[in-house]
Each structure stands twice: as structure tokens, then as C-alpha cells.
Design a protein around this motif. Structure first.
Motif, PDB file in Angstrom:
ATOM      1  N   GLY A 133      10.342  -2.821   5.938  1.00 45.86           N
ATOM      2  CA  GLY A 133       9.182  -2.128   6.496  1.00 45.86           C
ATOM      3  C   GLY A 133       8.400  -1.405   5.419  1.00 45.86           C
ATOM      4  N   GLY A 134       7.613  -0.409   5.826  1.00 42.45           N
ATOM      5  CA  GLY A 134       6.710   0.271   4.902  1.00 42.45           C
ATOM      6  C   GLY A 134       7.152   1.655   4.487  1.00 42.45           C
ATOM      7  N   HIS A 135       8.375   2.044   4.871  1.00 44.30           N
ATOM      8  CA  HIS A 135       8.826   3.385   4.474  1.00 44.30           C
ATOM      9  C   HIS A 135      10.323   3.408   4.203  1.00 44.30           C
ATOM     10  N   PHE A 136      10.668   3.889   3.011  1.00 47.34           N
ATOM     11  CA  PHE A 136      12.047   4.060   2.571  1.00 47.34           C
ATOM     12  C   PHE A 136      12.178   5.496   2.076  1.00 47.34           C
ATOM     13  N   PRO A 137      12.757   6.392   2.892  1.00 49.52           N
ATOM     14  CA  PRO A 137      12.735   7.826   2.534  1.00 49.52           C
ATOM     15  C   PRO A 137      13.468   8.167   1.243  1.00 49.52           C
ATOM     16  N   GLN A 138      14.636   7.541   1.006  1.00 51.37           N
ATOM     17  CA  GLN A 138      15.452   7.980  -0.134  1.00 51.37           C
ATOM     18  C   GLN A 138      14.763   7.723  -1.476  1.00 51.37           C
ATOM     19  N   GLY A 139      14.699   8.770  -2.310  1.00 49.55           N
ATOM     20  CA  GLY A 139      14.147   8.634  -3.664  1.00 49.55           C
ATOM     21  C   GLY A 139      12.710   8.144  -3.666  1.00 49.55           C
ATOM     22  N   ASP A 140      11.977   8.462  -2.613  1.00 53.69           N
ATOM     23  CA  ASP A 140      10.577   8.056  -2.432  1.00 53.69           C
ATOM     24  C   ASP A 140       9.795   8.062  -3.732  1.00 53.69           C
ATOM     25  N   GLN A 186       0.819  -1.212   0.000  1.00 55.05           N
ATOM     26  CA  GLN A 186       0.000   0.000   0.000  1.00 55.05           C
ATOM     27  C   GLN A 186       0.848   1.255   0.000  1.00 55.05           C
ATOM     28  N   GLY A 187       1.902   1.226  -0.795  1.00 56.44           N
ATOM     29  CA  GLY A 187       2.698   2.431  -0.973  1.00 56.44           C
ATOM     30  C   GLY A 187       3.763   2.626   0.085  1.00 56.44           C
ATOM     31  N   ASN A 188       4.623   3.576  -0.199  1.00 55.08           N
ATOM     32  CA  ASN A 188       5.735   3.976   0.671  1.00 55.08           C
ATOM     33  C   ASN A 188       5.180   5.016   1.633  1.00 55.08           C
ATOM     34  N   ASN A 189       5.007   4.659   2.908  1.00 51.10           N
ATOM     35  CA  ASN A 189       4.198   5.496   3.794  1.00 51.10           C
ATOM     36  C   ASN A 189       4.747   5.477   5.221  1.00 51.10           C
ATOM     37  N   ALA A 190       5.216   6.619   5.681  1.00 47.24           N
ATOM     38  CA  ALA A 190       5.783   6.708   7.033  1.00 47.24           C
ATOM     39  C   ALA A 190       4.743   6.437   8.111  1.00 47.24           C
ATOM     40  N   ASN A 191       3.450   6.551   7.781  1.00 41.35           N
ATOM     41  CA  ASN A 191       2.396   6.238   8.750  1.00 41.35           C
ATOM     42  C   ASN A 191       2.259   4.747   9.011  1.00 41.35           C
TER      43      ASN A 191
END
Lengths: 318, 318, 318
Positions: B274-281, B109-114
Motif C-alpha cells: 500500500g501507500g503507508h509504512f509507519p515504521q522508520g518513515d 508519491q511518498g509514504n502517506n497515510a492519506n
């Protein structure tokens, strides 16, 4: 042009299709034990079950693959001598979704030239769905790649019909008799290795896969054509089951049910396919391709009849 | 830099990998009955099957969990004494999809810091896929959380290989011998409770999970390193199986196969996360993380070799 | 307003919920054989298992449908005489996703007036998930449409709890006693044929489905109300299980657990639904509808308590 009709798809009958019969709700313990005992049979196909164990009742049985996977599926034990194994169904859950979730027989990740094969389920060993829900969802069991078959049977069954209504509720049923699968590896998994269902695999007509004559168990070759949009009439011939038909923009479809393609608009009468359909991007992408090109169930121009749009395509081997 | 190679991944051999052998198509009734009889064994793991019932043939068997769930999976009964249970596979179905459908080992469900844990499948009891399709789709069976194991084995097997070709067709195979899982709860479900695979769980290097030395059954520690992009060479050491490696942007990956991370670009050589990878989002988000960072299968800079990109990572317990 | 609490949801206890008990990891061979022998029972429901085979232990058993589908599910053999079959769970995997993947009880393909029924799983024969993962994912087994039942039981169990902790770890448990399902076809599949869970099926209050009084096994009617946002207090009555509640914008929900709706903001306290929720499009669309309307787990205004938001709703028949 009239929408094809036959006595089996009479609307007054259709309304009763989701009502459980009393037999269902009050099945006896003896009956349940009889169903459970089917687990002792050892067979790779319904044909073997029929021949080896003299089973002649339609319904769910257990099968086993060459590597030992045990699974349950539906056997048609009555049509033309019986022994037909349900191995897959192509079900359109959302014609408004263009290669979105549920489009397992094309792509569930959009219309994308980088994925010419789309999800690739015609040529892999993934399985999904269940026999009981074959009219409510896509279905593919291990028999699809495991069974060594000769012929195919196809049923078009209204969505959400329960299993005991499939046969009588179908809008079209037919089978092949020429043992054509023997020439293509014995099943669709092998056939589609030879005729990859992918974008840019070749040119329309020139590179299409085989078209096999069929014998009708319900319906006829004229009715087959008429389920599809009136505009397709000029480029289809009824009475065939066809594979890997390519359209004018080099997009590949998988199965043309009841017809032989004679032109380049195969997306209007063939189901399943690869992961890229250039024309009207992304509007042709999906398990029922462009069956609603000129409106939902309108049966106008390129749009298929509502009965066809709202029926699952059940695929059997023998 | 050369792409790693060994005799088993010879391209001329690879082309035949989807062709059924005659044995498959003409398996005898005796053989099917023998396979079916495996259902009488009662064991929680392939190791127990080997010890209790002297089973020594690779293939599908039935296992049962502590709570009574019965399931089928593949047992490797030959490597280093045998008794290895296939419990999961990490398969990249679409490197162009960034945390989209099919990225079950990161997020669908996407790259999501939440959603720092993403889909959370490393630490829940969800199961998916089948053993037979472990090279065509993600796979996770109840053994993943049920089996009490000591060691792990990992196979990298080209996508869509049939089960009877996995062993010979693999591009890398190795196992641990130090009973490390005993220290972390007996399986990955427990290990990852202690080392959560989630964004912002800690800092790179300082908070990484364990790295365990491995013994190669196919390949070697140099080859392991070379499957990954040339740019990663400076920060990996071959000959290890590593867990919960964190990158420089605090994104967590799950498993680094064949290597020990010594830097912060772990996304280029570790799978799952996990569900979030900040670099080059969102370009690092997905089951094979950023294995195609510098192009698909180019083996240039941070991009892994095509063989690695197109192989599933099979995880076994013993 | 205080968040509802009871001794069973004490936070200090919750923290231990994912730790395996020693019994789990060292289960004896005798025990495994005993579990496996349950496969010989022939029953369509846990009630039949209890009556016919005197089974009184909670846990996994095999059931068979009228058509012969064999499946495993959890039986509650102790509550109020036992014989309760787990047939489904509604699990919110991502409250930030608005009718995205995982929202099987509403729509996985967006908030869309063209799909008034959404995915339609309340009234079809699709099945998904597993009993063991019923607190980690949506679950629906063939019992949902096959069992002829009279009463229902509902458990709210914290996400990711293992099966042997469900009963003690639940935050609310109750059951009906008036045999109401006999009036609606014997199960939810039939009940929802009569009360379709779809957008624009009727007006709020006037066209709602039935509300059935319940008896609490854990919690009480005041606690039921208090799990939902304080703003809902004026329009709910505790002590009921309610079906097909419609909101002020003609969107349909499926089940209001523990309460009877008396207004038009049912989306704040009922789960599941159709495929279109007009208000704040798409923010009300999803399996837990608008339980986080005023923030995640804030229990402010329309937002439900965190315990409710992070618990799966398990549905049983008897």
C-alpha cells in the motif's frame, strides 16, 4: 557572437510549424488504406524496408524485432540514399528541473552518486514515447537495441514540430558514413555497454568514447560549434558525432552532437548522461545537462543558443 | 549465513547475460515472418494458444482481452506442461528512492497515510512497461485483470536480462498446482479486491491473505528462505506463495515469494504494498519494501541477498 | 445544500461496479474473433466507422491517423446517433499531490511561474494511458490532435469503473450539437493553440475561451452546477461546456464541465490548466485544481461533491 542561423530556421517560417496542412485534415480513404497496408511488410529496419519493398516515402512504418515485437516508427527514406530508422529522441522538457521527471536520458530521481548510471536507459531495454511525439517528449523504441546498424544520422528539430515538418524545420542534420557502429556492436545499446554512461567511469579526454566524422545534410561544422555557448569554442572541434564524453569532475555525458570534445566542460555541449554531476550540484543534472548554465537561451558564456535548447535531438540508424 | 546459490546464478555466467547471441543479430526473414504470423491467433491466454494452436515455443505472442484489447506478452510454453502467461513484473529500480518514481507497486508519491492504497495498481486496470523490458522496469499488461486463471508461476530473474536468457538465468522459479485462483476470482485483480493492499486493512497474521504451497522448477524451499535476511528465518516457512501479508505496524504488502509469513516483519521478505509504512518513515516504503534495511545487498540481519535485490519478480498465470 | 444525485449514481449500484459479469469471463471464441476482425476497418474516427462500416455497438475499435498511427479506443455508438470517439480523460489520482506525478493535464513538476504552460499536454502530440484504464488514469490518444470533429461529448464516470459500466455508471453525460469545433480548428489541440492554457495569458472573464451550450444525456443544468461547491453557485451558469477559463490571479484552467464561468474562482469548477496558480501556492495546482479547497469531498463552501472528485472526465469528439 552570433547565434547560428540558416534559411530553414527562419523565424517567420517557424511560426507556421504547428498549423496543419489541408492535406492532413482531408486525407483520402485511399491514402489511409495505403498507410494501413504497410503493416504487411516484414522488416527489422527502414533500410530493409527500402531494399526489400522499395519504399521511398518518408513517414511511419511498422518494424519487427528479432523476438517478434512489432512497433511503428519514422523512416527517413530520402537523405543520402534513405533507409534511416528513427530509434530515439532526447528532449528537454524542463531545463529548470534538475534530474526530475522527464530526464529519462540522465536521471529522473535526482543528482545522486549512489546511482552512478542514473536511470540507465542507454543500456537497457526500456522503451518510452512515440514517434509522432518525438519532438514533444523523450522517445526510445525497440529498434534502439534490436537493429544491427552501421551508421547514424542526427536531426535537431524544434520542439513540438509535427512529423511532416521535421525535415524542413530542422536546425541541423548530418550523418556518418564510415560504418562505425559495426565496430561497437551494431547499435547504441551495445556501444554504451562498452562505454558505460556513468559517474566515475574514467577521466576526461583520456577515457572518452569514440568521435566519428560526419557529413552535413543541413548546416556545417562551424554552425555546429556555434549552437553551443561561446565559452565552449576553445574546447570543441566541429564536424563530429561523439560518445561518452567525461567532464572534469568525472561525470559522464552520452552524446556530443556535431562536435568532438577537447576539454573538460563537456556538460555544456553534450546531452544525456549518468546520474551524478558533482559540479554545482544539482545544476548540471538533466537531459540537456548544463546548456543553460549562464541563463536560458542566452548564448552567453556556457549557455547554448535558444534554438538548440528548444530542439529535440533525433537519433537514426542505418 | 551463506547467500543462496545454484548453478544458474554462477557469477561467471551472469557476466555474459547482456551479450547478444549471433542468432539474434542475424535472424532470417523466414523467422521474422513466422513471428509475425502469430498475430493471426485468437486467444486470451498462453494456455489457450497452447491448446488451440499447439504452440510450444517460449517467446512473444499476441493475446486479446474480452473487450478486444490486443497486446503482446511472453509465454512460457515449456515449464510443467507450458501455457503460462507473463502478466506482470515487480522491479526495484532504485532502492534508495522511498516511494518515489518507479515504485508503481506501492506508491510513487511518498509514504502517506492519506493514500492507504498508494498507487492502487494491484486493483485497477492501468498497464505499464513491456514484456521485453520486464527485467528492466515494472510491467503490467491487460492479462493481469482479464485472464481467468487457476495457477501462478513466479520467476526471479536478474535485472536487465534479455528475454531469451530469463529461463536459464533465473535464480528461482516455481509454480502452484492447486488451482487456487479459482477460489479468488481467477486472477490477482480479483484476489486483491477481496484482500485490499492498503494500510490499516487489518492486523498481522490474523488478517493475512492466502498462502499457497508451490512446486519448485528451480531452487527449493530452503533456498527460498535464504534469499531473505537471516533475521527473517525465524518467521518464514519456505515453499509457499503468499498474498497481502500485513506487518506489525498494519502496513500491507502484496506478495511474499517463496515463503509463508509467520510474524510481523513481512516488509523484509514481501514485495509491493500500500501507500503507508509507519515504521522508520519513509524507509520501508517502496516496491521492495525494506529489503535493504541493514544495508544494500549485505544479507545481514534484515537485508536480503544481493541476487534477490537485483532480480525482478515475474508473475505468470495459467 | 444537497449533493446532486440521480438514479445512476445510487450507492447500492456503485458497489457492484468492479465485479466482472459472467459474460466477461466466459466470452466465446466467436466473439473474440469478431472483436479481432475490427482491425480491418480503416477509419480516422468512430463517426467514420459508424458511417462507413455500419458499426453500432459500443466498445473498442481501431482507428488510424492521417500519418498512419494505428490505435485502439472506445466508441460510443449509441448516444444521440452515435459515432463518438473517446480521445482523452482527465483523472485525479491524488488530490493531495499539488502538481506532482499524475497531474499530466496541469504540471507534474510543481507550481512554477517559469513554466506557464506546465506540461503543455493540451497543445502537444504526447499520448498516455489506455482506453480501458481511462477511469483509472489520465488518457490521451492520437485522436485528440488528429480527428477533424464538430462536436464534443463529456462523461463523468466514477474512478475505476470498467468500460462496460461507463455508460450506466456515469454521474453526468452531455454533448454539444452546434458544430462549434469547426470554428476552432476541428479539435482541442487546435482550439488550445488559439486559447493557450497558460499562466498570465489574460484576465478573468475578459479573456476566457468559448462556452458552448450542451444537451444532457444524463443529468441537467441544475445538477451540473450542484456537483461543484456551494460557494461557486453565484458565479456559474449550468448547461455549458467552457474552455480556457482564467481565474482572478491570472491562472488558466482548461475545461469547465457543465457550466459557464461568470466570476474569478474558476479553479473550483474547472479541470486541467497551466503550470502556475498563484493563490495559496501550491494548493490550487493539479488536474482537479482546487476541487478540495475546503476539505476532501465535503461539498462545503468551495469543495466539490465527492462523486465529482472521484470521477474521471471523459472527452469525446464527433
Amino acid at each position: 557572437m552570433n547565434t547560428p542561423r540558416n534559411v530553414k530556421s527562419d523565424p517567420s517560417k517557424m511560426k507556421t510549424r504547428q498549423v496543419r496542412t489541408p492535406e492532413d485534415s482531408k486525407v483520402s480513404l485511399d491514402r489511409l488504406e495505403e498507410l494501413k497496408k504497410r503493416a504487411v511488410f516484414v522488416a527489422r529496419s527502414c533500410k530493409e524496408l527500402r531494399e526489400r519493398y522499395q519504399q521511398s516515402e518518408d513517414g511511419l512504418y511498422y518494424l519487427i524485432t528479432a523476438t517478434g515485437v512489432v512497433y511503428q516508427t519514422f523512416c527517413d527514406m530520402t537523405t543520402a540514399g534513405g533507409g534511416w530508422t528513427l530509434v530515439a529522441s532526447v528532449h528537454e522538457d524542463n531545463i529548470y528541473g534538475k534530474c526530475t521527471l522527464g530526464d529519462r536520458w540522465t536521471s529522473q530521481q535526482g543528482n545522486n552518486a549512489n546511482r552512478p548510471q542514473g536511470d540507465g536507459n542507454w543500456v537497457n531495454m526500456k522503451t518510452f514515447g512515440t514517434a509522432e511525439a518525438a519532438t514533444a517528449d523523450d522517445y526510445k523504441n525497440p529498434g534502439y537495441y534490436d537493429i544491427q546498424a552501421e551508421d547514424m544520422s542526427v536531426w535537431h528539430v524544434p520542439n513540438n514540430s509535427p512529423m511532416n515538418h521535421w525535415n524542413l524545420g530542422a536546425i541541423m542534420r548530418y550523418h556518418t558514413e564510415r560504418r562505425f557502429l559495426s565496430l561497437y556492436g551494431g547499435n547504441l545499446y551495445q556501444l554504451f555497454q562498452r562505454y558505460p554512461v556513468k559517474y566515475n567511469a574514467g577521466a576526461h579526454l583520456a577515457d572518452n568514447g569514440p568521435s566519428i566524422p560526419v557529413v552535413y545534410d543541413l548546416g556545417n561544422k562551424e554552425a555546429s560549434k556555434m549552437f553551443y555557448g561561446p565559452a565552449t569554442c576553445g574546447e570543441t572541434e566541429g564536424g563530429f558525432l561523439s560518445f561518452r564524453a567525461i567532464n572534469a569532475e568525472r561525470a559522464a555525458t552520452a552524446i556530443c552532437s556535431g562536435v568532438k570534445p577537447k576539454g573538460g566542460e563537456v556538460d555544456a555541449y553534450c546531452v544525456g548522461g549518468g546520474g551524478h554531476f558533482p559540479q554545482g550540484d544539482p545544476n548540471q543534472c538533466g537531459d540537456f545537462v548544463s546548456f543553460a548554465w549562464n541563463g536560458y537561451g542566452t548564448h552567453v558564456s556556457w549557455s547554448a543558443a535558444k534554438e538548440m535548447l528548444e530542439s529535440a535531438v533525433l537519433l537514426f540508424y542505418r
